[in-house]
Scaffold this motif. Structure first.
Motif, short mmCIF file in Angstrom:
data_model
loop_
_atom_site.label_atom_id
_atom_site.label_comp_id
_atom_site.label_asym_id
_atom_site.label_seq_id
_atom_site.Cartn_x
_atom_site.Cartn_y
_atom_site.Cartn_z
N SER A 149 -13.24 -26.47 8.48
CA SER A 149 -14.20 -27.29 9.20
C SER A 149 -15.59 -26.70 9.06
O SER A 149 -15.76 -25.51 8.75
CB SER A 149 -13.81 -27.39 10.68
OG SER A 149 -14.05 -26.15 11.32
N GLU A 158 -20.39 -33.65 15.77
CA GLU A 158 -19.42 -34.31 16.65
C GLU A 158 -18.08 -34.49 15.94
O GLU A 158 -18.02 -35.00 14.82
CB GLU A 158 -19.93 -35.67 17.11
CG GLU A 158 -18.97 -36.40 18.05
CD GLU A 158 -19.66 -37.43 18.91
OE1 GLU A 158 -20.13 -37.04 20.00
OE2 GLU A 158 -19.73 -38.59 18.49
N TRP A 159 -17.03 -34.05 16.61
CA TRP A 159 -15.68 -34.30 16.11
C TRP A 159 -15.35 -35.78 16.27
O TRP A 159 -15.97 -36.49 17.06
CB TRP A 159 -14.66 -33.46 16.89
CG TRP A 159 -14.77 -31.99 16.65
CD1 TRP A 159 -15.32 -31.07 17.50
CD2 TRP A 159 -14.33 -31.28 15.49
NE1 TRP A 159 -15.25 -29.81 16.94
CE2 TRP A 159 -14.64 -29.91 15.70
CE3 TRP A 159 -13.70 -31.64 14.31
CZ2 TRP A 159 -14.35 -28.92 14.76
CZ3 TRP A 159 -13.41 -30.66 13.37
CH2 TRP A 159 -13.72 -29.32 13.60
N ASP A 160 -14.35 -36.23 15.54
CA ASP A 160 -13.86 -37.58 15.75
C ASP A 160 -13.00 -37.62 17.02
O ASP A 160 -12.79 -36.60 17.67
CB ASP A 160 -13.09 -38.10 14.53
CG ASP A 160 -12.26 -37.03 13.84
OD1 ASP A 160 -12.77 -35.93 13.64
OD2 ASP A 160 -11.09 -37.30 13.53
N ARG A 163 -13.49 -38.38 24.41
CA ARG A 163 -13.92 -37.07 23.92
C ARG A 163 -14.04 -36.05 25.05
O ARG A 163 -13.67 -34.88 24.89
CB ARG A 163 -15.26 -37.19 23.19
CG ARG A 163 -15.14 -37.82 21.80
CD ARG A 163 -16.48 -37.81 21.08
NE ARG A 163 -16.32 -38.20 19.68
CZ ARG A 163 -16.32 -39.46 19.24
NH1 ARG A 163 -16.48 -40.45 20.12
NH2 ARG A 163 -16.17 -39.74 17.96
N GLN A 174 -5.24 -28.79 17.57
CA GLN A 174 -6.23 -27.79 17.20
C GLN A 174 -5.59 -26.43 16.98
O GLN A 174 -5.96 -25.69 16.06
CB GLN A 174 -7.31 -27.71 18.28
CG GLN A 174 -8.38 -26.68 18.01
CD GLN A 174 -9.47 -26.68 19.06
OE1 GLN A 174 -10.45 -27.40 18.94
NE2 GLN A 174 -9.30 -25.88 20.11
N ASN A 182 -8.71 -26.93 11.53
CA ASN A 182 -9.59 -28.00 11.04
C ASN A 182 -9.54 -29.24 11.92
O ASN A 182 -10.39 -30.13 11.78
CB ASN A 182 -9.21 -28.38 9.60
CG ASN A 182 -9.71 -27.37 8.59
OD1 ASN A 182 -10.26 -26.34 8.94
ND2 ASN A 182 -9.50 -27.66 7.32
N GLY A 233 -10.33 -29.90 14.98
CA GLY A 233 -11.05 -29.50 16.18
C GLY A 233 -11.00 -30.56 17.26
O GLY A 233 -11.23 -31.75 17.00
N GLN A 234 -10.66 -30.14 18.49
CA GLN A 234 -10.56 -31.03 19.65
C GLN A 234 -9.59 -32.18 19.41
O GLN A 234 -9.67 -33.22 20.06
CB GLN A 234 -11.94 -31.56 20.05
CG GLN A 234 -12.92 -30.46 20.43
CD GLN A 234 -14.26 -30.98 20.86
OE1 GLN A 234 -14.45 -32.19 21.02
NE2 GLN A 234 -15.21 -30.08 21.04
N GLY A 288 -9.36 -33.98 16.71
CA GLY A 288 -9.84 -34.96 15.74
C GLY A 288 -9.16 -34.72 14.40
O GLY A 288 -8.97 -33.59 13.99
N GLY A 310 -14.47 -34.61 11.56
CA GLY A 310 -15.74 -34.98 12.16
C GLY A 310 -15.85 -36.49 12.22
O GLY A 310 -15.21 -37.20 11.45
N THR A 311 -16.65 -37.00 13.15
CA THR A 311 -16.75 -38.45 13.30
C THR A 311 -17.14 -39.13 12.00
O THR A 311 -17.89 -38.58 11.19
CB THR A 311 -17.77 -38.81 14.40
OG1 THR A 311 -17.79 -40.23 14.57
CG2 THR A 311 -19.17 -38.33 14.06
#
Length: 528
Positions: free
Chosen positions: A285, A311-313, A395, A438, A443, A445-446, A448, A452-453
């Motif tokens: 990431s 921003e994560w997705d 989120r 996660q 990779n 993250g949160q 997602g 990433g978004t």
């Protein structure tokens, strides 16, 4: 100190693609993977004879990608399985639903029955896709910036139709569906497929994802590797090793040392040092690379500041079921489909996304459902079904155990409403939360799953942060080759391909001045 031409950090599918491309060019390549198996989010686990995909499962982009198809993975054990039907969309409990058949003419007949004229609109859309397919996928996946392939696309379409395609790329899928189809069935197919990304149905760019995923599904289906998604990863490992790359698992990279503005190699958790004579490719990431692996002094202030806006997705909750028999769907459309988009109509998806974006867990979820034994009977004992469903939470709630638990239970309640008796055929359920996702793969993250978004403000030259886009970083010899860069999430290999080819170009005499100029420009962008 051990010395190689290139070190690839991470054996996700992008990292393995990078390794194969560099090894084919004669480079000495070492891949270091933290997990005990390759694949990253392309992985499966076996439980009492059942094969359960851990993360991703169905891969239309994997079959269509010129990157993956060009690697000859069939010679390394990969084969694809297809369900009798491609995808179904079922909204409310009493909704008969709509199904995309493998034959476009059959899908068109279904849409025509729903609303006169929609069948013809579908055929027109499919024919248009066949015209743009090859140069469009090449532009998205094989070059950055995609100047040559974009020019080919414009020449093929002509100026007028090219402008229409550019407009389509910016449309919200809700608007696209209302422009193209008079009935709910066609609109639902577009909207459900758009929600494979994390853009609201009323958000700019969701139309492109809905159109592209829908056309890919009609073109190549929603296939999955025979024997589990892990087989794609194993084929990529075999392909990289056939070219001479070495792949080591269970090795955590702790740092990427920098000297004189150049990444010099890696340091592992056990103190092992590996010098990279030419390149370090990070299949990680963006936050992992810039916040953890690089020395703080090597990350410019402007880059660090912009990364704070990364921003994560959307956080994902994934329910993995072992069923004693196939799901007892009310809707005939859902039976035999590889993937079911379940729980909301096309207009309901607008309300669902608005709730998620406003930080509220929707009362009724929308979920993507994969019927993996329907796709590939080798996944479970005869007569049973390996099935997963995934949805999202807001989120802000990705680490809120109560909200996540409520989201999981609402997905199962929704499935029971769409398939009465569903709970009675559940043998067991394995839940994956944003936190556990996660923890399983850094990779994600949160929770997602797209690196990433996919919203427009974090695409192209804004991915992962404002810059030049693509795999080059501000440091010589360091390339980001994961879903954190253009073109983003999906199992397509494009990010790894771009990183490897950037490294190869930068070590040719004619590529070095361009690389220096781009690094200089990145330094100016991120310097303050």
């Amino acid at each position: 100190m051990e010395s190689v031409d290139a070190v690839v950090i991470g054996a996700g599918h992008h990292g393995l693609v990078s390794a194969a491309v560099l090894a084919d060019a004669g480079w000495d390549v070492l891949v270091l993977e933290e997990r005990n198996e390759v694949g990253g989010a392309v992985a499966s686990r076996e439980v009492d004879g059942w094969v359960m995909d851990e993360f991703s499962a169905c891969h239309p982009l994997g079959v269509a990608s010129p990157v993956l198809t060009g690697l000859g993975l069939e010679d390394h054990g990969l084969s694809w399985a297809h369900a009798p039907r491609v995808v179904a969309h079922v909204g409310e409990d009493d909704d008969p639903g709509v199904v995309m058949e493998r034959d476009p003419a059959a899908t068109a007949a279904t849409l025509e029955a729903d609303h006169p004229g929609d069948g013809e609109a579908w055929v027109s859309m499919v024919e248009h896709w066949q015209t743009v397919r090859e140069p469009l996928l090449a532009a998205l996946l094989t070059a950055w910036p995609p100047v040559t392939d974009t020019a080919r696309l414009v020449r093929r379409l002509g100026l007028s139709d090219s402008l229409d395609l550019a407009r389509l790329a910016l449309l919200p899928v809700d608007r696209l569906g209302r422009e193209r189809f008079g009935g709910e069935a066609g609109r639902s197919l577009l909207a459900g497929n758009a929600l494979h990304a994390d853009i609201s149905p009323t958000g700019a760019g969701s139309g492109l994802y809905g159109w592209m995923m829908t056309m890919l599904a009609q073109d190549v289906g929603f296939p999955s590797p025979v024997g589990g998604t892990r087989m794609l990863a194993e084929a990529l490992r075999s392909r990289a090793e056939a070219g001479g790359a070495r792949v080591e698992t269970g090795v955590r990279v702790e740092a990427v040392p920098v000297r004189g503005g150049r990444a010099t190699g890696v340091v592992t958790a056990d103190g092992r040092r590996v010098r990279a004579r030419r390149a370090v490719v990070a299949d990680t990431s963006a936050p992992a690379l810039y916040d953890r692996l690089l020395p703080a002094s090597a990350v410019p202030a402007g880059l660090r500041r912009r990364l704070e806006r990364f921003e994560w997705d959307l956080p994902t909750i994934k329910l993995n079921f072992r069923l004693s028999e196939p799901a007892p769907w009310r809707s005939e459309a859902a039976r035999g489909a590889a993937v079911v988009h379940a729980g909301q109509s096309s207009r309901g998806l607008v309300r669902w996304a608005a709730a998620i974006d406003s930080g509220v867990l929707p009362e009724r979820p929308f979920a993507l459902v994969g019927q993996m034994s329907t796709v590939d009977p080798t996944r479970s004992p005869e007569g049973t079904e390996a099935l997963w469903a995934y949805s999202h939470v807001p989120r802000e709630s990705w680490a809120d155990h109560e909200v996540v638990a409520a989201g999981i239970e609402r997905v199962e309640e929704m499935l029971e409403g769409l398939a009465p008796g569903f709970r009675e055929v559940v043998l067991d359920r394995w839940d994956q939360t944003p936190t556990s996702l996660q923890e399983s793969d850094a990779n994600l993250g949160q929770g997602g799953v797209g690196g990433g978004t996919q919203q427009l403000f974090q695409q192209a030259i804004f991915r992962p942060v404002t810059g030049l886009g693509g795999p080059r970083t501000h440091l010589a010899g360091l390339y980001l080759g994961s879903a954190a860069i253009h073109p983003g999430g999906g199992v397509h290999g494009g990010c790894g391909w771009l990183a490897a080819n950037a490294a190869l170009r930068d070590h040719r005499w004619w590529g070095r001045p361009v690389a220096r100029a781009q690094r200089g420009l990145l330094g100016r962008i991120h310097g303050g």
